[in-house]
Design a protein around this motif. Structure first.
Motif, PDB file in Angstrom:
ATOM      1  N   ALA A   1      18.631  19.163 -18.040  1.00 26.93           N
ATOM      2  CA  ALA A   1      18.033  18.215 -17.086  1.00 26.93           C
ATOM      3  C   ALA A   1      16.550  18.010 -17.441  1.00 26.93           C
ATOM      4  CB  ALA A   1      18.160  18.745 -15.666  1.00 26.93           C
ATOM      5  N   PRO A   2      16.020  16.835 -17.163  1.00 27.47           N
ATOM      6  CA  PRO A   2      14.607  16.584 -17.474  1.00 27.47           C
ATOM      7  C   PRO A   2      13.687  17.622 -16.814  1.00 27.47           C
ATOM      8  CG  PRO A   2      15.702  14.528 -16.897  1.00 27.47           C
ATOM      9  CD  PRO A   2      16.673  15.639 -16.616  1.00 27.47           C
ATOM     10  N   GLN A   3      12.669  18.027 -17.553  1.00 34.57           N
ATOM     11  CA  GLN A   3      11.716  19.004 -17.036  1.00 34.57           C
ATOM     12  C   GLN A   3      11.077  18.495 -15.747  1.00 34.57           C
ATOM     13  OE1 GLN A   3      11.500  22.015 -18.461  1.00 34.57           O
ATOM     14  NE2 GLN A   3      10.204  22.624 -16.739  1.00 34.57           N
ATOM     15  N   ALA A   4      10.837  17.189 -15.671  1.00 34.72           N
ATOM     16  CA  ALA A   4      10.210  16.620 -14.471  1.00 34.72           C
ATOM     17  C   ALA A   4      11.063  16.914 -13.234  1.00 34.72           C
ATOM     18  CB  ALA A   4      10.014  15.115 -14.631  1.00 34.72           C
TER      19      ALA A   4
ATOM     20  N   VAL B   1       0.877  -1.177   0.000  1.00 35.81           N
ATOM     21  CA  VAL B   1       0.000   0.000   0.000  1.00 35.81           C
ATOM     22  C   VAL B   1       0.913   1.224   0.000  1.00 35.81           C
ATOM     23  CG1 VAL B   1      -1.660   1.331   1.359  1.00 35.81           C
ATOM     24  CG2 VAL B   1      -1.885  -1.167   1.195  1.00 35.81           C
ATOM     25  N   LEU B   2       0.779   2.075  -0.995  1.00 36.69           N
ATOM     26  CA  LEU B   2       1.657   3.236  -1.138  1.00 36.69           C
ATOM     27  C   LEU B   2       0.862   4.533  -1.026  1.00 36.69           C
ATOM     28  CD1 LEU B   2       3.872   2.024  -4.118  1.00 36.69           C
ATOM     29  CD2 LEU B   2       4.321   1.801  -1.675  1.00 36.69           C
ATOM     30  N   SER B   3       1.576   5.609  -0.776  1.00 35.80           N
ATOM     31  CA  SER B   3       0.898   6.898  -0.680  1.00 35.80           C
ATOM     32  C   SER B   3       1.753   7.982  -1.316  1.00 35.80           C
ATOM     33  CB  SER B   3       0.625   7.235   0.781  1.00 35.80           C
ATOM     34  OG  SER B   3       1.845   7.321   1.477  1.00 35.80           O
ATOM     35  N   SER B   4       1.166   9.147  -1.483  1.00 41.33           N
ATOM     36  CA  SER B   4       1.844  10.298  -2.076  1.00 41.33           C
ATOM     37  C   SER B   4       1.427  11.532  -1.309  1.00 41.33           C
ATOM     38  CB  SER B   4       1.438  10.435  -3.552  1.00 41.33           C
ATOM     39  OG  SER B   4       1.647  11.768  -3.997  1.00 41.33           O
ATOM     40  N   GLU B   5       2.422  12.196  -0.708  1.00 37.37           N
ATOM     41  CA  GLU B   5       2.108  13.449  -0.009  1.00 37.37           C
ATOM     42  C   GLU B   5       1.516  14.457  -0.982  1.00 37.37           C
ATOM     43  OE1 GLU B   5       5.662  14.851   2.024  1.00 37.37           O
ATOM     44  OE2 GLU B   5       6.078  12.822   2.748  1.00 37.37           O
TER      45      GLU B   5
ATOM     46  N   GLY C   1      12.804   7.557 -10.165  1.00 29.57           N
ATOM     47  CA  GLY C   1      11.700   7.458 -11.114  1.00 29.57           C
ATOM     48  C   GLY C   1      11.207   8.809 -11.592  1.00 29.57           C
ATOM     49  N   ASN C   2      12.129   9.744 -11.769  1.00 25.16           N
ATOM     50  CA  ASN C   2      11.721  11.071 -12.234  1.00 25.16           C
ATOM     51  C   ASN C   2      11.999  11.197 -13.724  1.00 25.16           C
ATOM     52  OD1 ASN C   2      10.765  12.102  -9.734  1.00 25.16           O
ATOM     53  ND2 ASN C   2      12.887  12.192  -9.035  1.00 25.16           N
ATOM     54  N   VAL C   3      10.943  11.055 -14.497  1.00 26.25           N
ATOM     55  CA  VAL C   3      11.021  10.923 -15.948  1.00 26.25           C
ATOM     56  C   VAL C   3      10.049  11.913 -16.579  1.00 26.25           C
ATOM     57  CG1 VAL C   3      10.693   9.318 -17.864  1.00 26.25           C
ATOM     58  CG2 VAL C   3      11.357   8.446 -15.625  1.00 26.25           C
ATOM     59  N   ASP C   4      10.424  12.469 -17.717  1.00 21.14           N
ATOM     60  CA  ASP C   4       9.461  13.253 -18.493  1.00 21.14           C
ATOM     61  C   ASP C   4       8.527  12.288 -19.215  1.00 21.14           C
ATOM     62  OD1 ASP C   4      10.500  15.636 -17.661  1.00 21.14           O
ATOM     63  OD2 ASP C   4      11.644  16.021 -19.493  1.00 21.14           O
TER      64      ASP C   4
ATOM     65  N   TRP D   1       1.168   8.096 -12.515  1.00 20.23           N
ATOM     66  CA  TRP D   1       2.498   7.691 -13.015  1.00 20.23           C
ATOM     67  C   TRP D   1       3.567   8.645 -12.488  1.00 20.23           C
ATOM     68  CZ3 TRP D   1       3.599   5.000 -18.189  1.00 20.23           C
ATOM     69  CH2 TRP D   1       2.601   4.043 -18.475  1.00 20.23           C
ATOM     70  N   LYS D   2       3.228   9.946 -12.498  1.00 22.29           N
ATOM     71  CA  LYS D   2       4.219  10.945 -12.124  1.00 22.29           C
ATOM     72  C   LYS D   2       4.506  10.939 -10.624  1.00 22.29           C
ATOM     73  CE  LYS D   2       5.400  15.793 -12.577  1.00 22.29           C
ATOM     74  NZ  LYS D   2       5.278  16.994 -13.380  1.00 22.29           N
ATOM     75  N   HIS D   3       3.467  10.852  -9.812  1.00 23.52           N
ATOM     76  CA  HIS D   3       3.670  11.056  -8.375  1.00 23.52           C
ATOM     77  C   HIS D   3       3.752   9.763  -7.579  1.00 23.52           C
ATOM     78  CE1 HIS D   3       3.673  15.371  -8.548  1.00 23.52           C
ATOM     79  NE2 HIS D   3       2.724  15.284  -9.456  1.00 23.52           N
ATOM     80  N   LEU D   4       3.154   8.699  -8.066  1.00 22.80           N
ATOM     81  CA  LEU D   4       3.329   7.398  -7.408  1.00 22.80           C
ATOM     82  C   LEU D   4       4.447   6.591  -8.073  1.00 22.80           C
ATOM     83  CD1 LEU D   4      -0.426   6.448  -6.943  1.00 22.80           C
ATOM     84  CD2 LEU D   4       1.189   6.950  -5.102  1.00 22.80           C
ATOM     85  N   ARG D   5       4.877   7.018  -9.257  1.00 23.66           N
ATOM     86  CA  ARG D   5       5.883   6.275 -10.052  1.00 23.66           C
ATOM     87  C   ARG D   5       5.448   4.832 -10.273  1.00 23.66           C
ATOM     88  NH1 ARG D   5       7.555  10.555  -6.603  1.00 23.66           N
ATOM     89  NH2 ARG D   5       8.796  11.948  -7.857  1.00 23.66           N
ATOM     90  N   LEU D   6       4.166   4.632 -10.520  1.00 19.43           N
ATOM     91  CA  LEU D   6       3.615   3.319 -10.799  1.00 19.43           C
ATOM     92  C   LEU D   6       3.022   3.312 -12.198  1.00 19.43           C
ATOM     93  CD1 LEU D   6       1.683   2.650  -7.474  1.00 19.43           C
ATOM     94  CD2 LEU D   6       3.844   1.590  -8.206  1.00 19.43           C
ATOM     95  N   VAL D   7       3.255   2.221 -12.925  1.00 24.81           N
ATOM     96  CA  VAL D   7       2.584   2.007 -14.200  1.00 24.81           C
ATOM     97  C   VAL D   7       1.199   1.427 -13.894  1.00 24.81           C
ATOM     98  CG1 VAL D   7       2.607   0.677 -16.321  1.00 24.81           C
ATOM     99  CG2 VAL D   7       4.739   1.698 -15.467  1.00 24.81           C
TER     100      VAL D   7
END
Lengths: 328, 328
Positions: B110-113, A31-35, B311-314, A274-280
């Motif tokens: 550097a990546p925009q992300a 179980v993951l979270s994102s501030e 996991g910081n990717v554009d 995808w951006k904030h949890l880094r999950l596909v």
């Protein structure tokens, strides 16, 4: 057919038996979270990561419960099903682990990633048109030819009892929740969630989230009877199918409300995850987050369990990239 | 400058003190696996998911150790650094949590992300050219102007002690490993891994993985002295920087070998991880998997810890999609 139980007869002990049966074959997903997402929504969101199952979907829970519950004499003929993708590949995965054949009917428009996974796990695909009527007609032929045990993607109490194990883990992992929310297509995950949460955490509200463009569960819920669309179109390819009697049993009794989201909102929520949890996660899995962002007054200040149902995506066809639709 | 310790003076107790200091600010990230990737490599791979930190990178460990170890009178002037991205955003994250200013120098490429994340966490960016010389010259100006405490991205023992906490968790979570492998740029993560693993699991082999197109650590390791390139080009944007004396201390003493991978191999491994682990990892994080696939004889039959560093990717510029390079 072995599933002589109806949904009304399922008890929390069926969930517990399913959990024992499937534990060697599934993962207790984190179980993951994102501030960041908590700040955006004003809620405390607990994401149950079923995309991190080996097969990339919660559907391995129900599929493994059905496959490993079969007596040897029935298992020998294998299993068969129709599915928009994740149940097909999950049933192939379960059958592969038991060493029995698996035949699946899938819409030709299903994501390539899902078709590839079925074959990688040893399943055999027969394609149909992307409509409920074509799917059921094609399946009748496949079933007659193979004689395999039919494991329905969601209207099967064995499958519902398997899916129910997901929220049991989530309740343990989080220490309790004010609400849970899951995507709704045929209603298998939502029904399993109802079975577990209504018994183990009766004060926790159960919500479902659906694409506006495939909102038959929403309309059914409001009308008080099953309304089915034959061929809805949405980027959320896992949510194309209608409720059936066994899932309607739970949805009509235990769900507090159903929320909907537009295609653009679903894609935006998917990219945000995808951006904030880094999950596909796949588009279907993003529908709950989209509806939480749409309905902040419902969720603000609450501890909310969000089931991320799957992560089987065509990485060459992402829905936010120009000129690429979500329907493969 | 407070980092009067040199790398040679660091002990395992510095790692333990760092872990206590940073625990309120970081996540104990999960360790995940893939039956598919195990079958492909013949190894048992344990992926330590530092991409699942809130800031999306292991660098929050070292940054938090440095920032929360500062006495108030020094912290008041804030912190500053130069970084290809993840240290910049991680230092911004740590400084934001302590409520002090953070100034960072980042290459304009550097990546925009990563730039967006620095600003979201409250950091201030000054851009430089993508070379070590431009980075260091620009940084000297910023430091003179702000008077902030310099937290070097990797050559700082406080940072190395923080990064060392990652492999301590991984050893606990896996119950022991035959080998660990991490990407190498400046060598901060590898040095932290050496500090922990050489003390707590001296029989575990430590490997580093590097892009062929930025293989200065590989050439340094073979030559027995630091060789630095000024402006290497690789899709692995986190691995552009050279070793320095404090990381060379560990790399030269504790690393068993350094393996390299081509750009195509890195991108293919990245996509493979996205597909089968369902994790968003950046190109730098895929280099170890690429080298494991390249060197099956080294890893076959072994229990291997693989550090997924970030996991910081554009998401609009994925390196496997046509016509889009990895350099932003």
């Amino acid at each position: 057919m072995l599933d002589t139980l109806s949904a009304a007869e399922l008890t929390i002990d069926d969930m517990r038996a399913a959990h024992e049966r499937i534990k060697p074959h599934i993962r207790r997903t984190p179980v993951l979270s994102s501030e960041y997402l908590n700040a955006q929504t004003g809620a405390r969101l607990f994401f149950k990561c079923e995309n991190l199952q080996e097969a990339g979907a919660f559907k391995v829970r129900g599929a493994c419960n059905a496959v490993f519950g079969l007596p040897d004499e029935i298992a020998g003929k294998g299993v068969c099903t129709h599915s928009s993708g994740n149940h097909a590949l999950s049933l192939s995965y379960a059958a592969g682990r038991r060493g029995i054949p698996c035949n699946v009917v899938m819409p030709r428009t299903a994501p390539q990633a899902k078709k590839d996974a079925v074959r990688r796990f040893g399943g055999t695909i027969t394609e149909c048109e992307p409509s409920t009527s074509s799917r059921e007609a094609t399946f009748a032929q496949v079933q007659a030819r193979t004689g395999g045990e039919f494991v329905h993607p969601y209207n099967d109490p064995r499958v519902i009892a398997g899916q129910a194990t997901c929220s049991a883990e989530m309740l343990e992992q989080t220490g309790g929740l004010d609400a849970v929310i899951a995507p709704i297509g045929g209603g298998g995950m939502v029904s399993g969630t109802c079975l577990t949460v209504s018994n183990l955490a009766p004060d926790t509200a159960i919500y479902a989230a659906e694409p506006q463009q495939a909102d038959d569960a929403y309309r059914s819920f409001k009308a008080g009877r099953i309304i089915a669309d034959d061929a809805p179109k949405t980027v959320a390819d896992g949510l194309l199918v209608p409720l059936k009697e066994n899932t309607w049993h739970f949805v009509s009794r235990n769900v507090a409300d159903i929320f909907t989201a537009s295609e653009d909102e679903i894609v935006a929520a998917m990219k945000l995850a995808w951006k904030h949890l880094r999950l596909v996660i796949e588009p279907s899995s993003a529908v709950p987050l989209a509806t939480i962002l749409n309905n902040p007054e419902v969720f603000r200040g609450k501890r909310v369990g969000v089931i991320l149902t799957g992560g089987n995506v065509d990485l060459d066809k992402l829905p936010w990239l120009a000129g690429q639709g979500g329907e493969g």
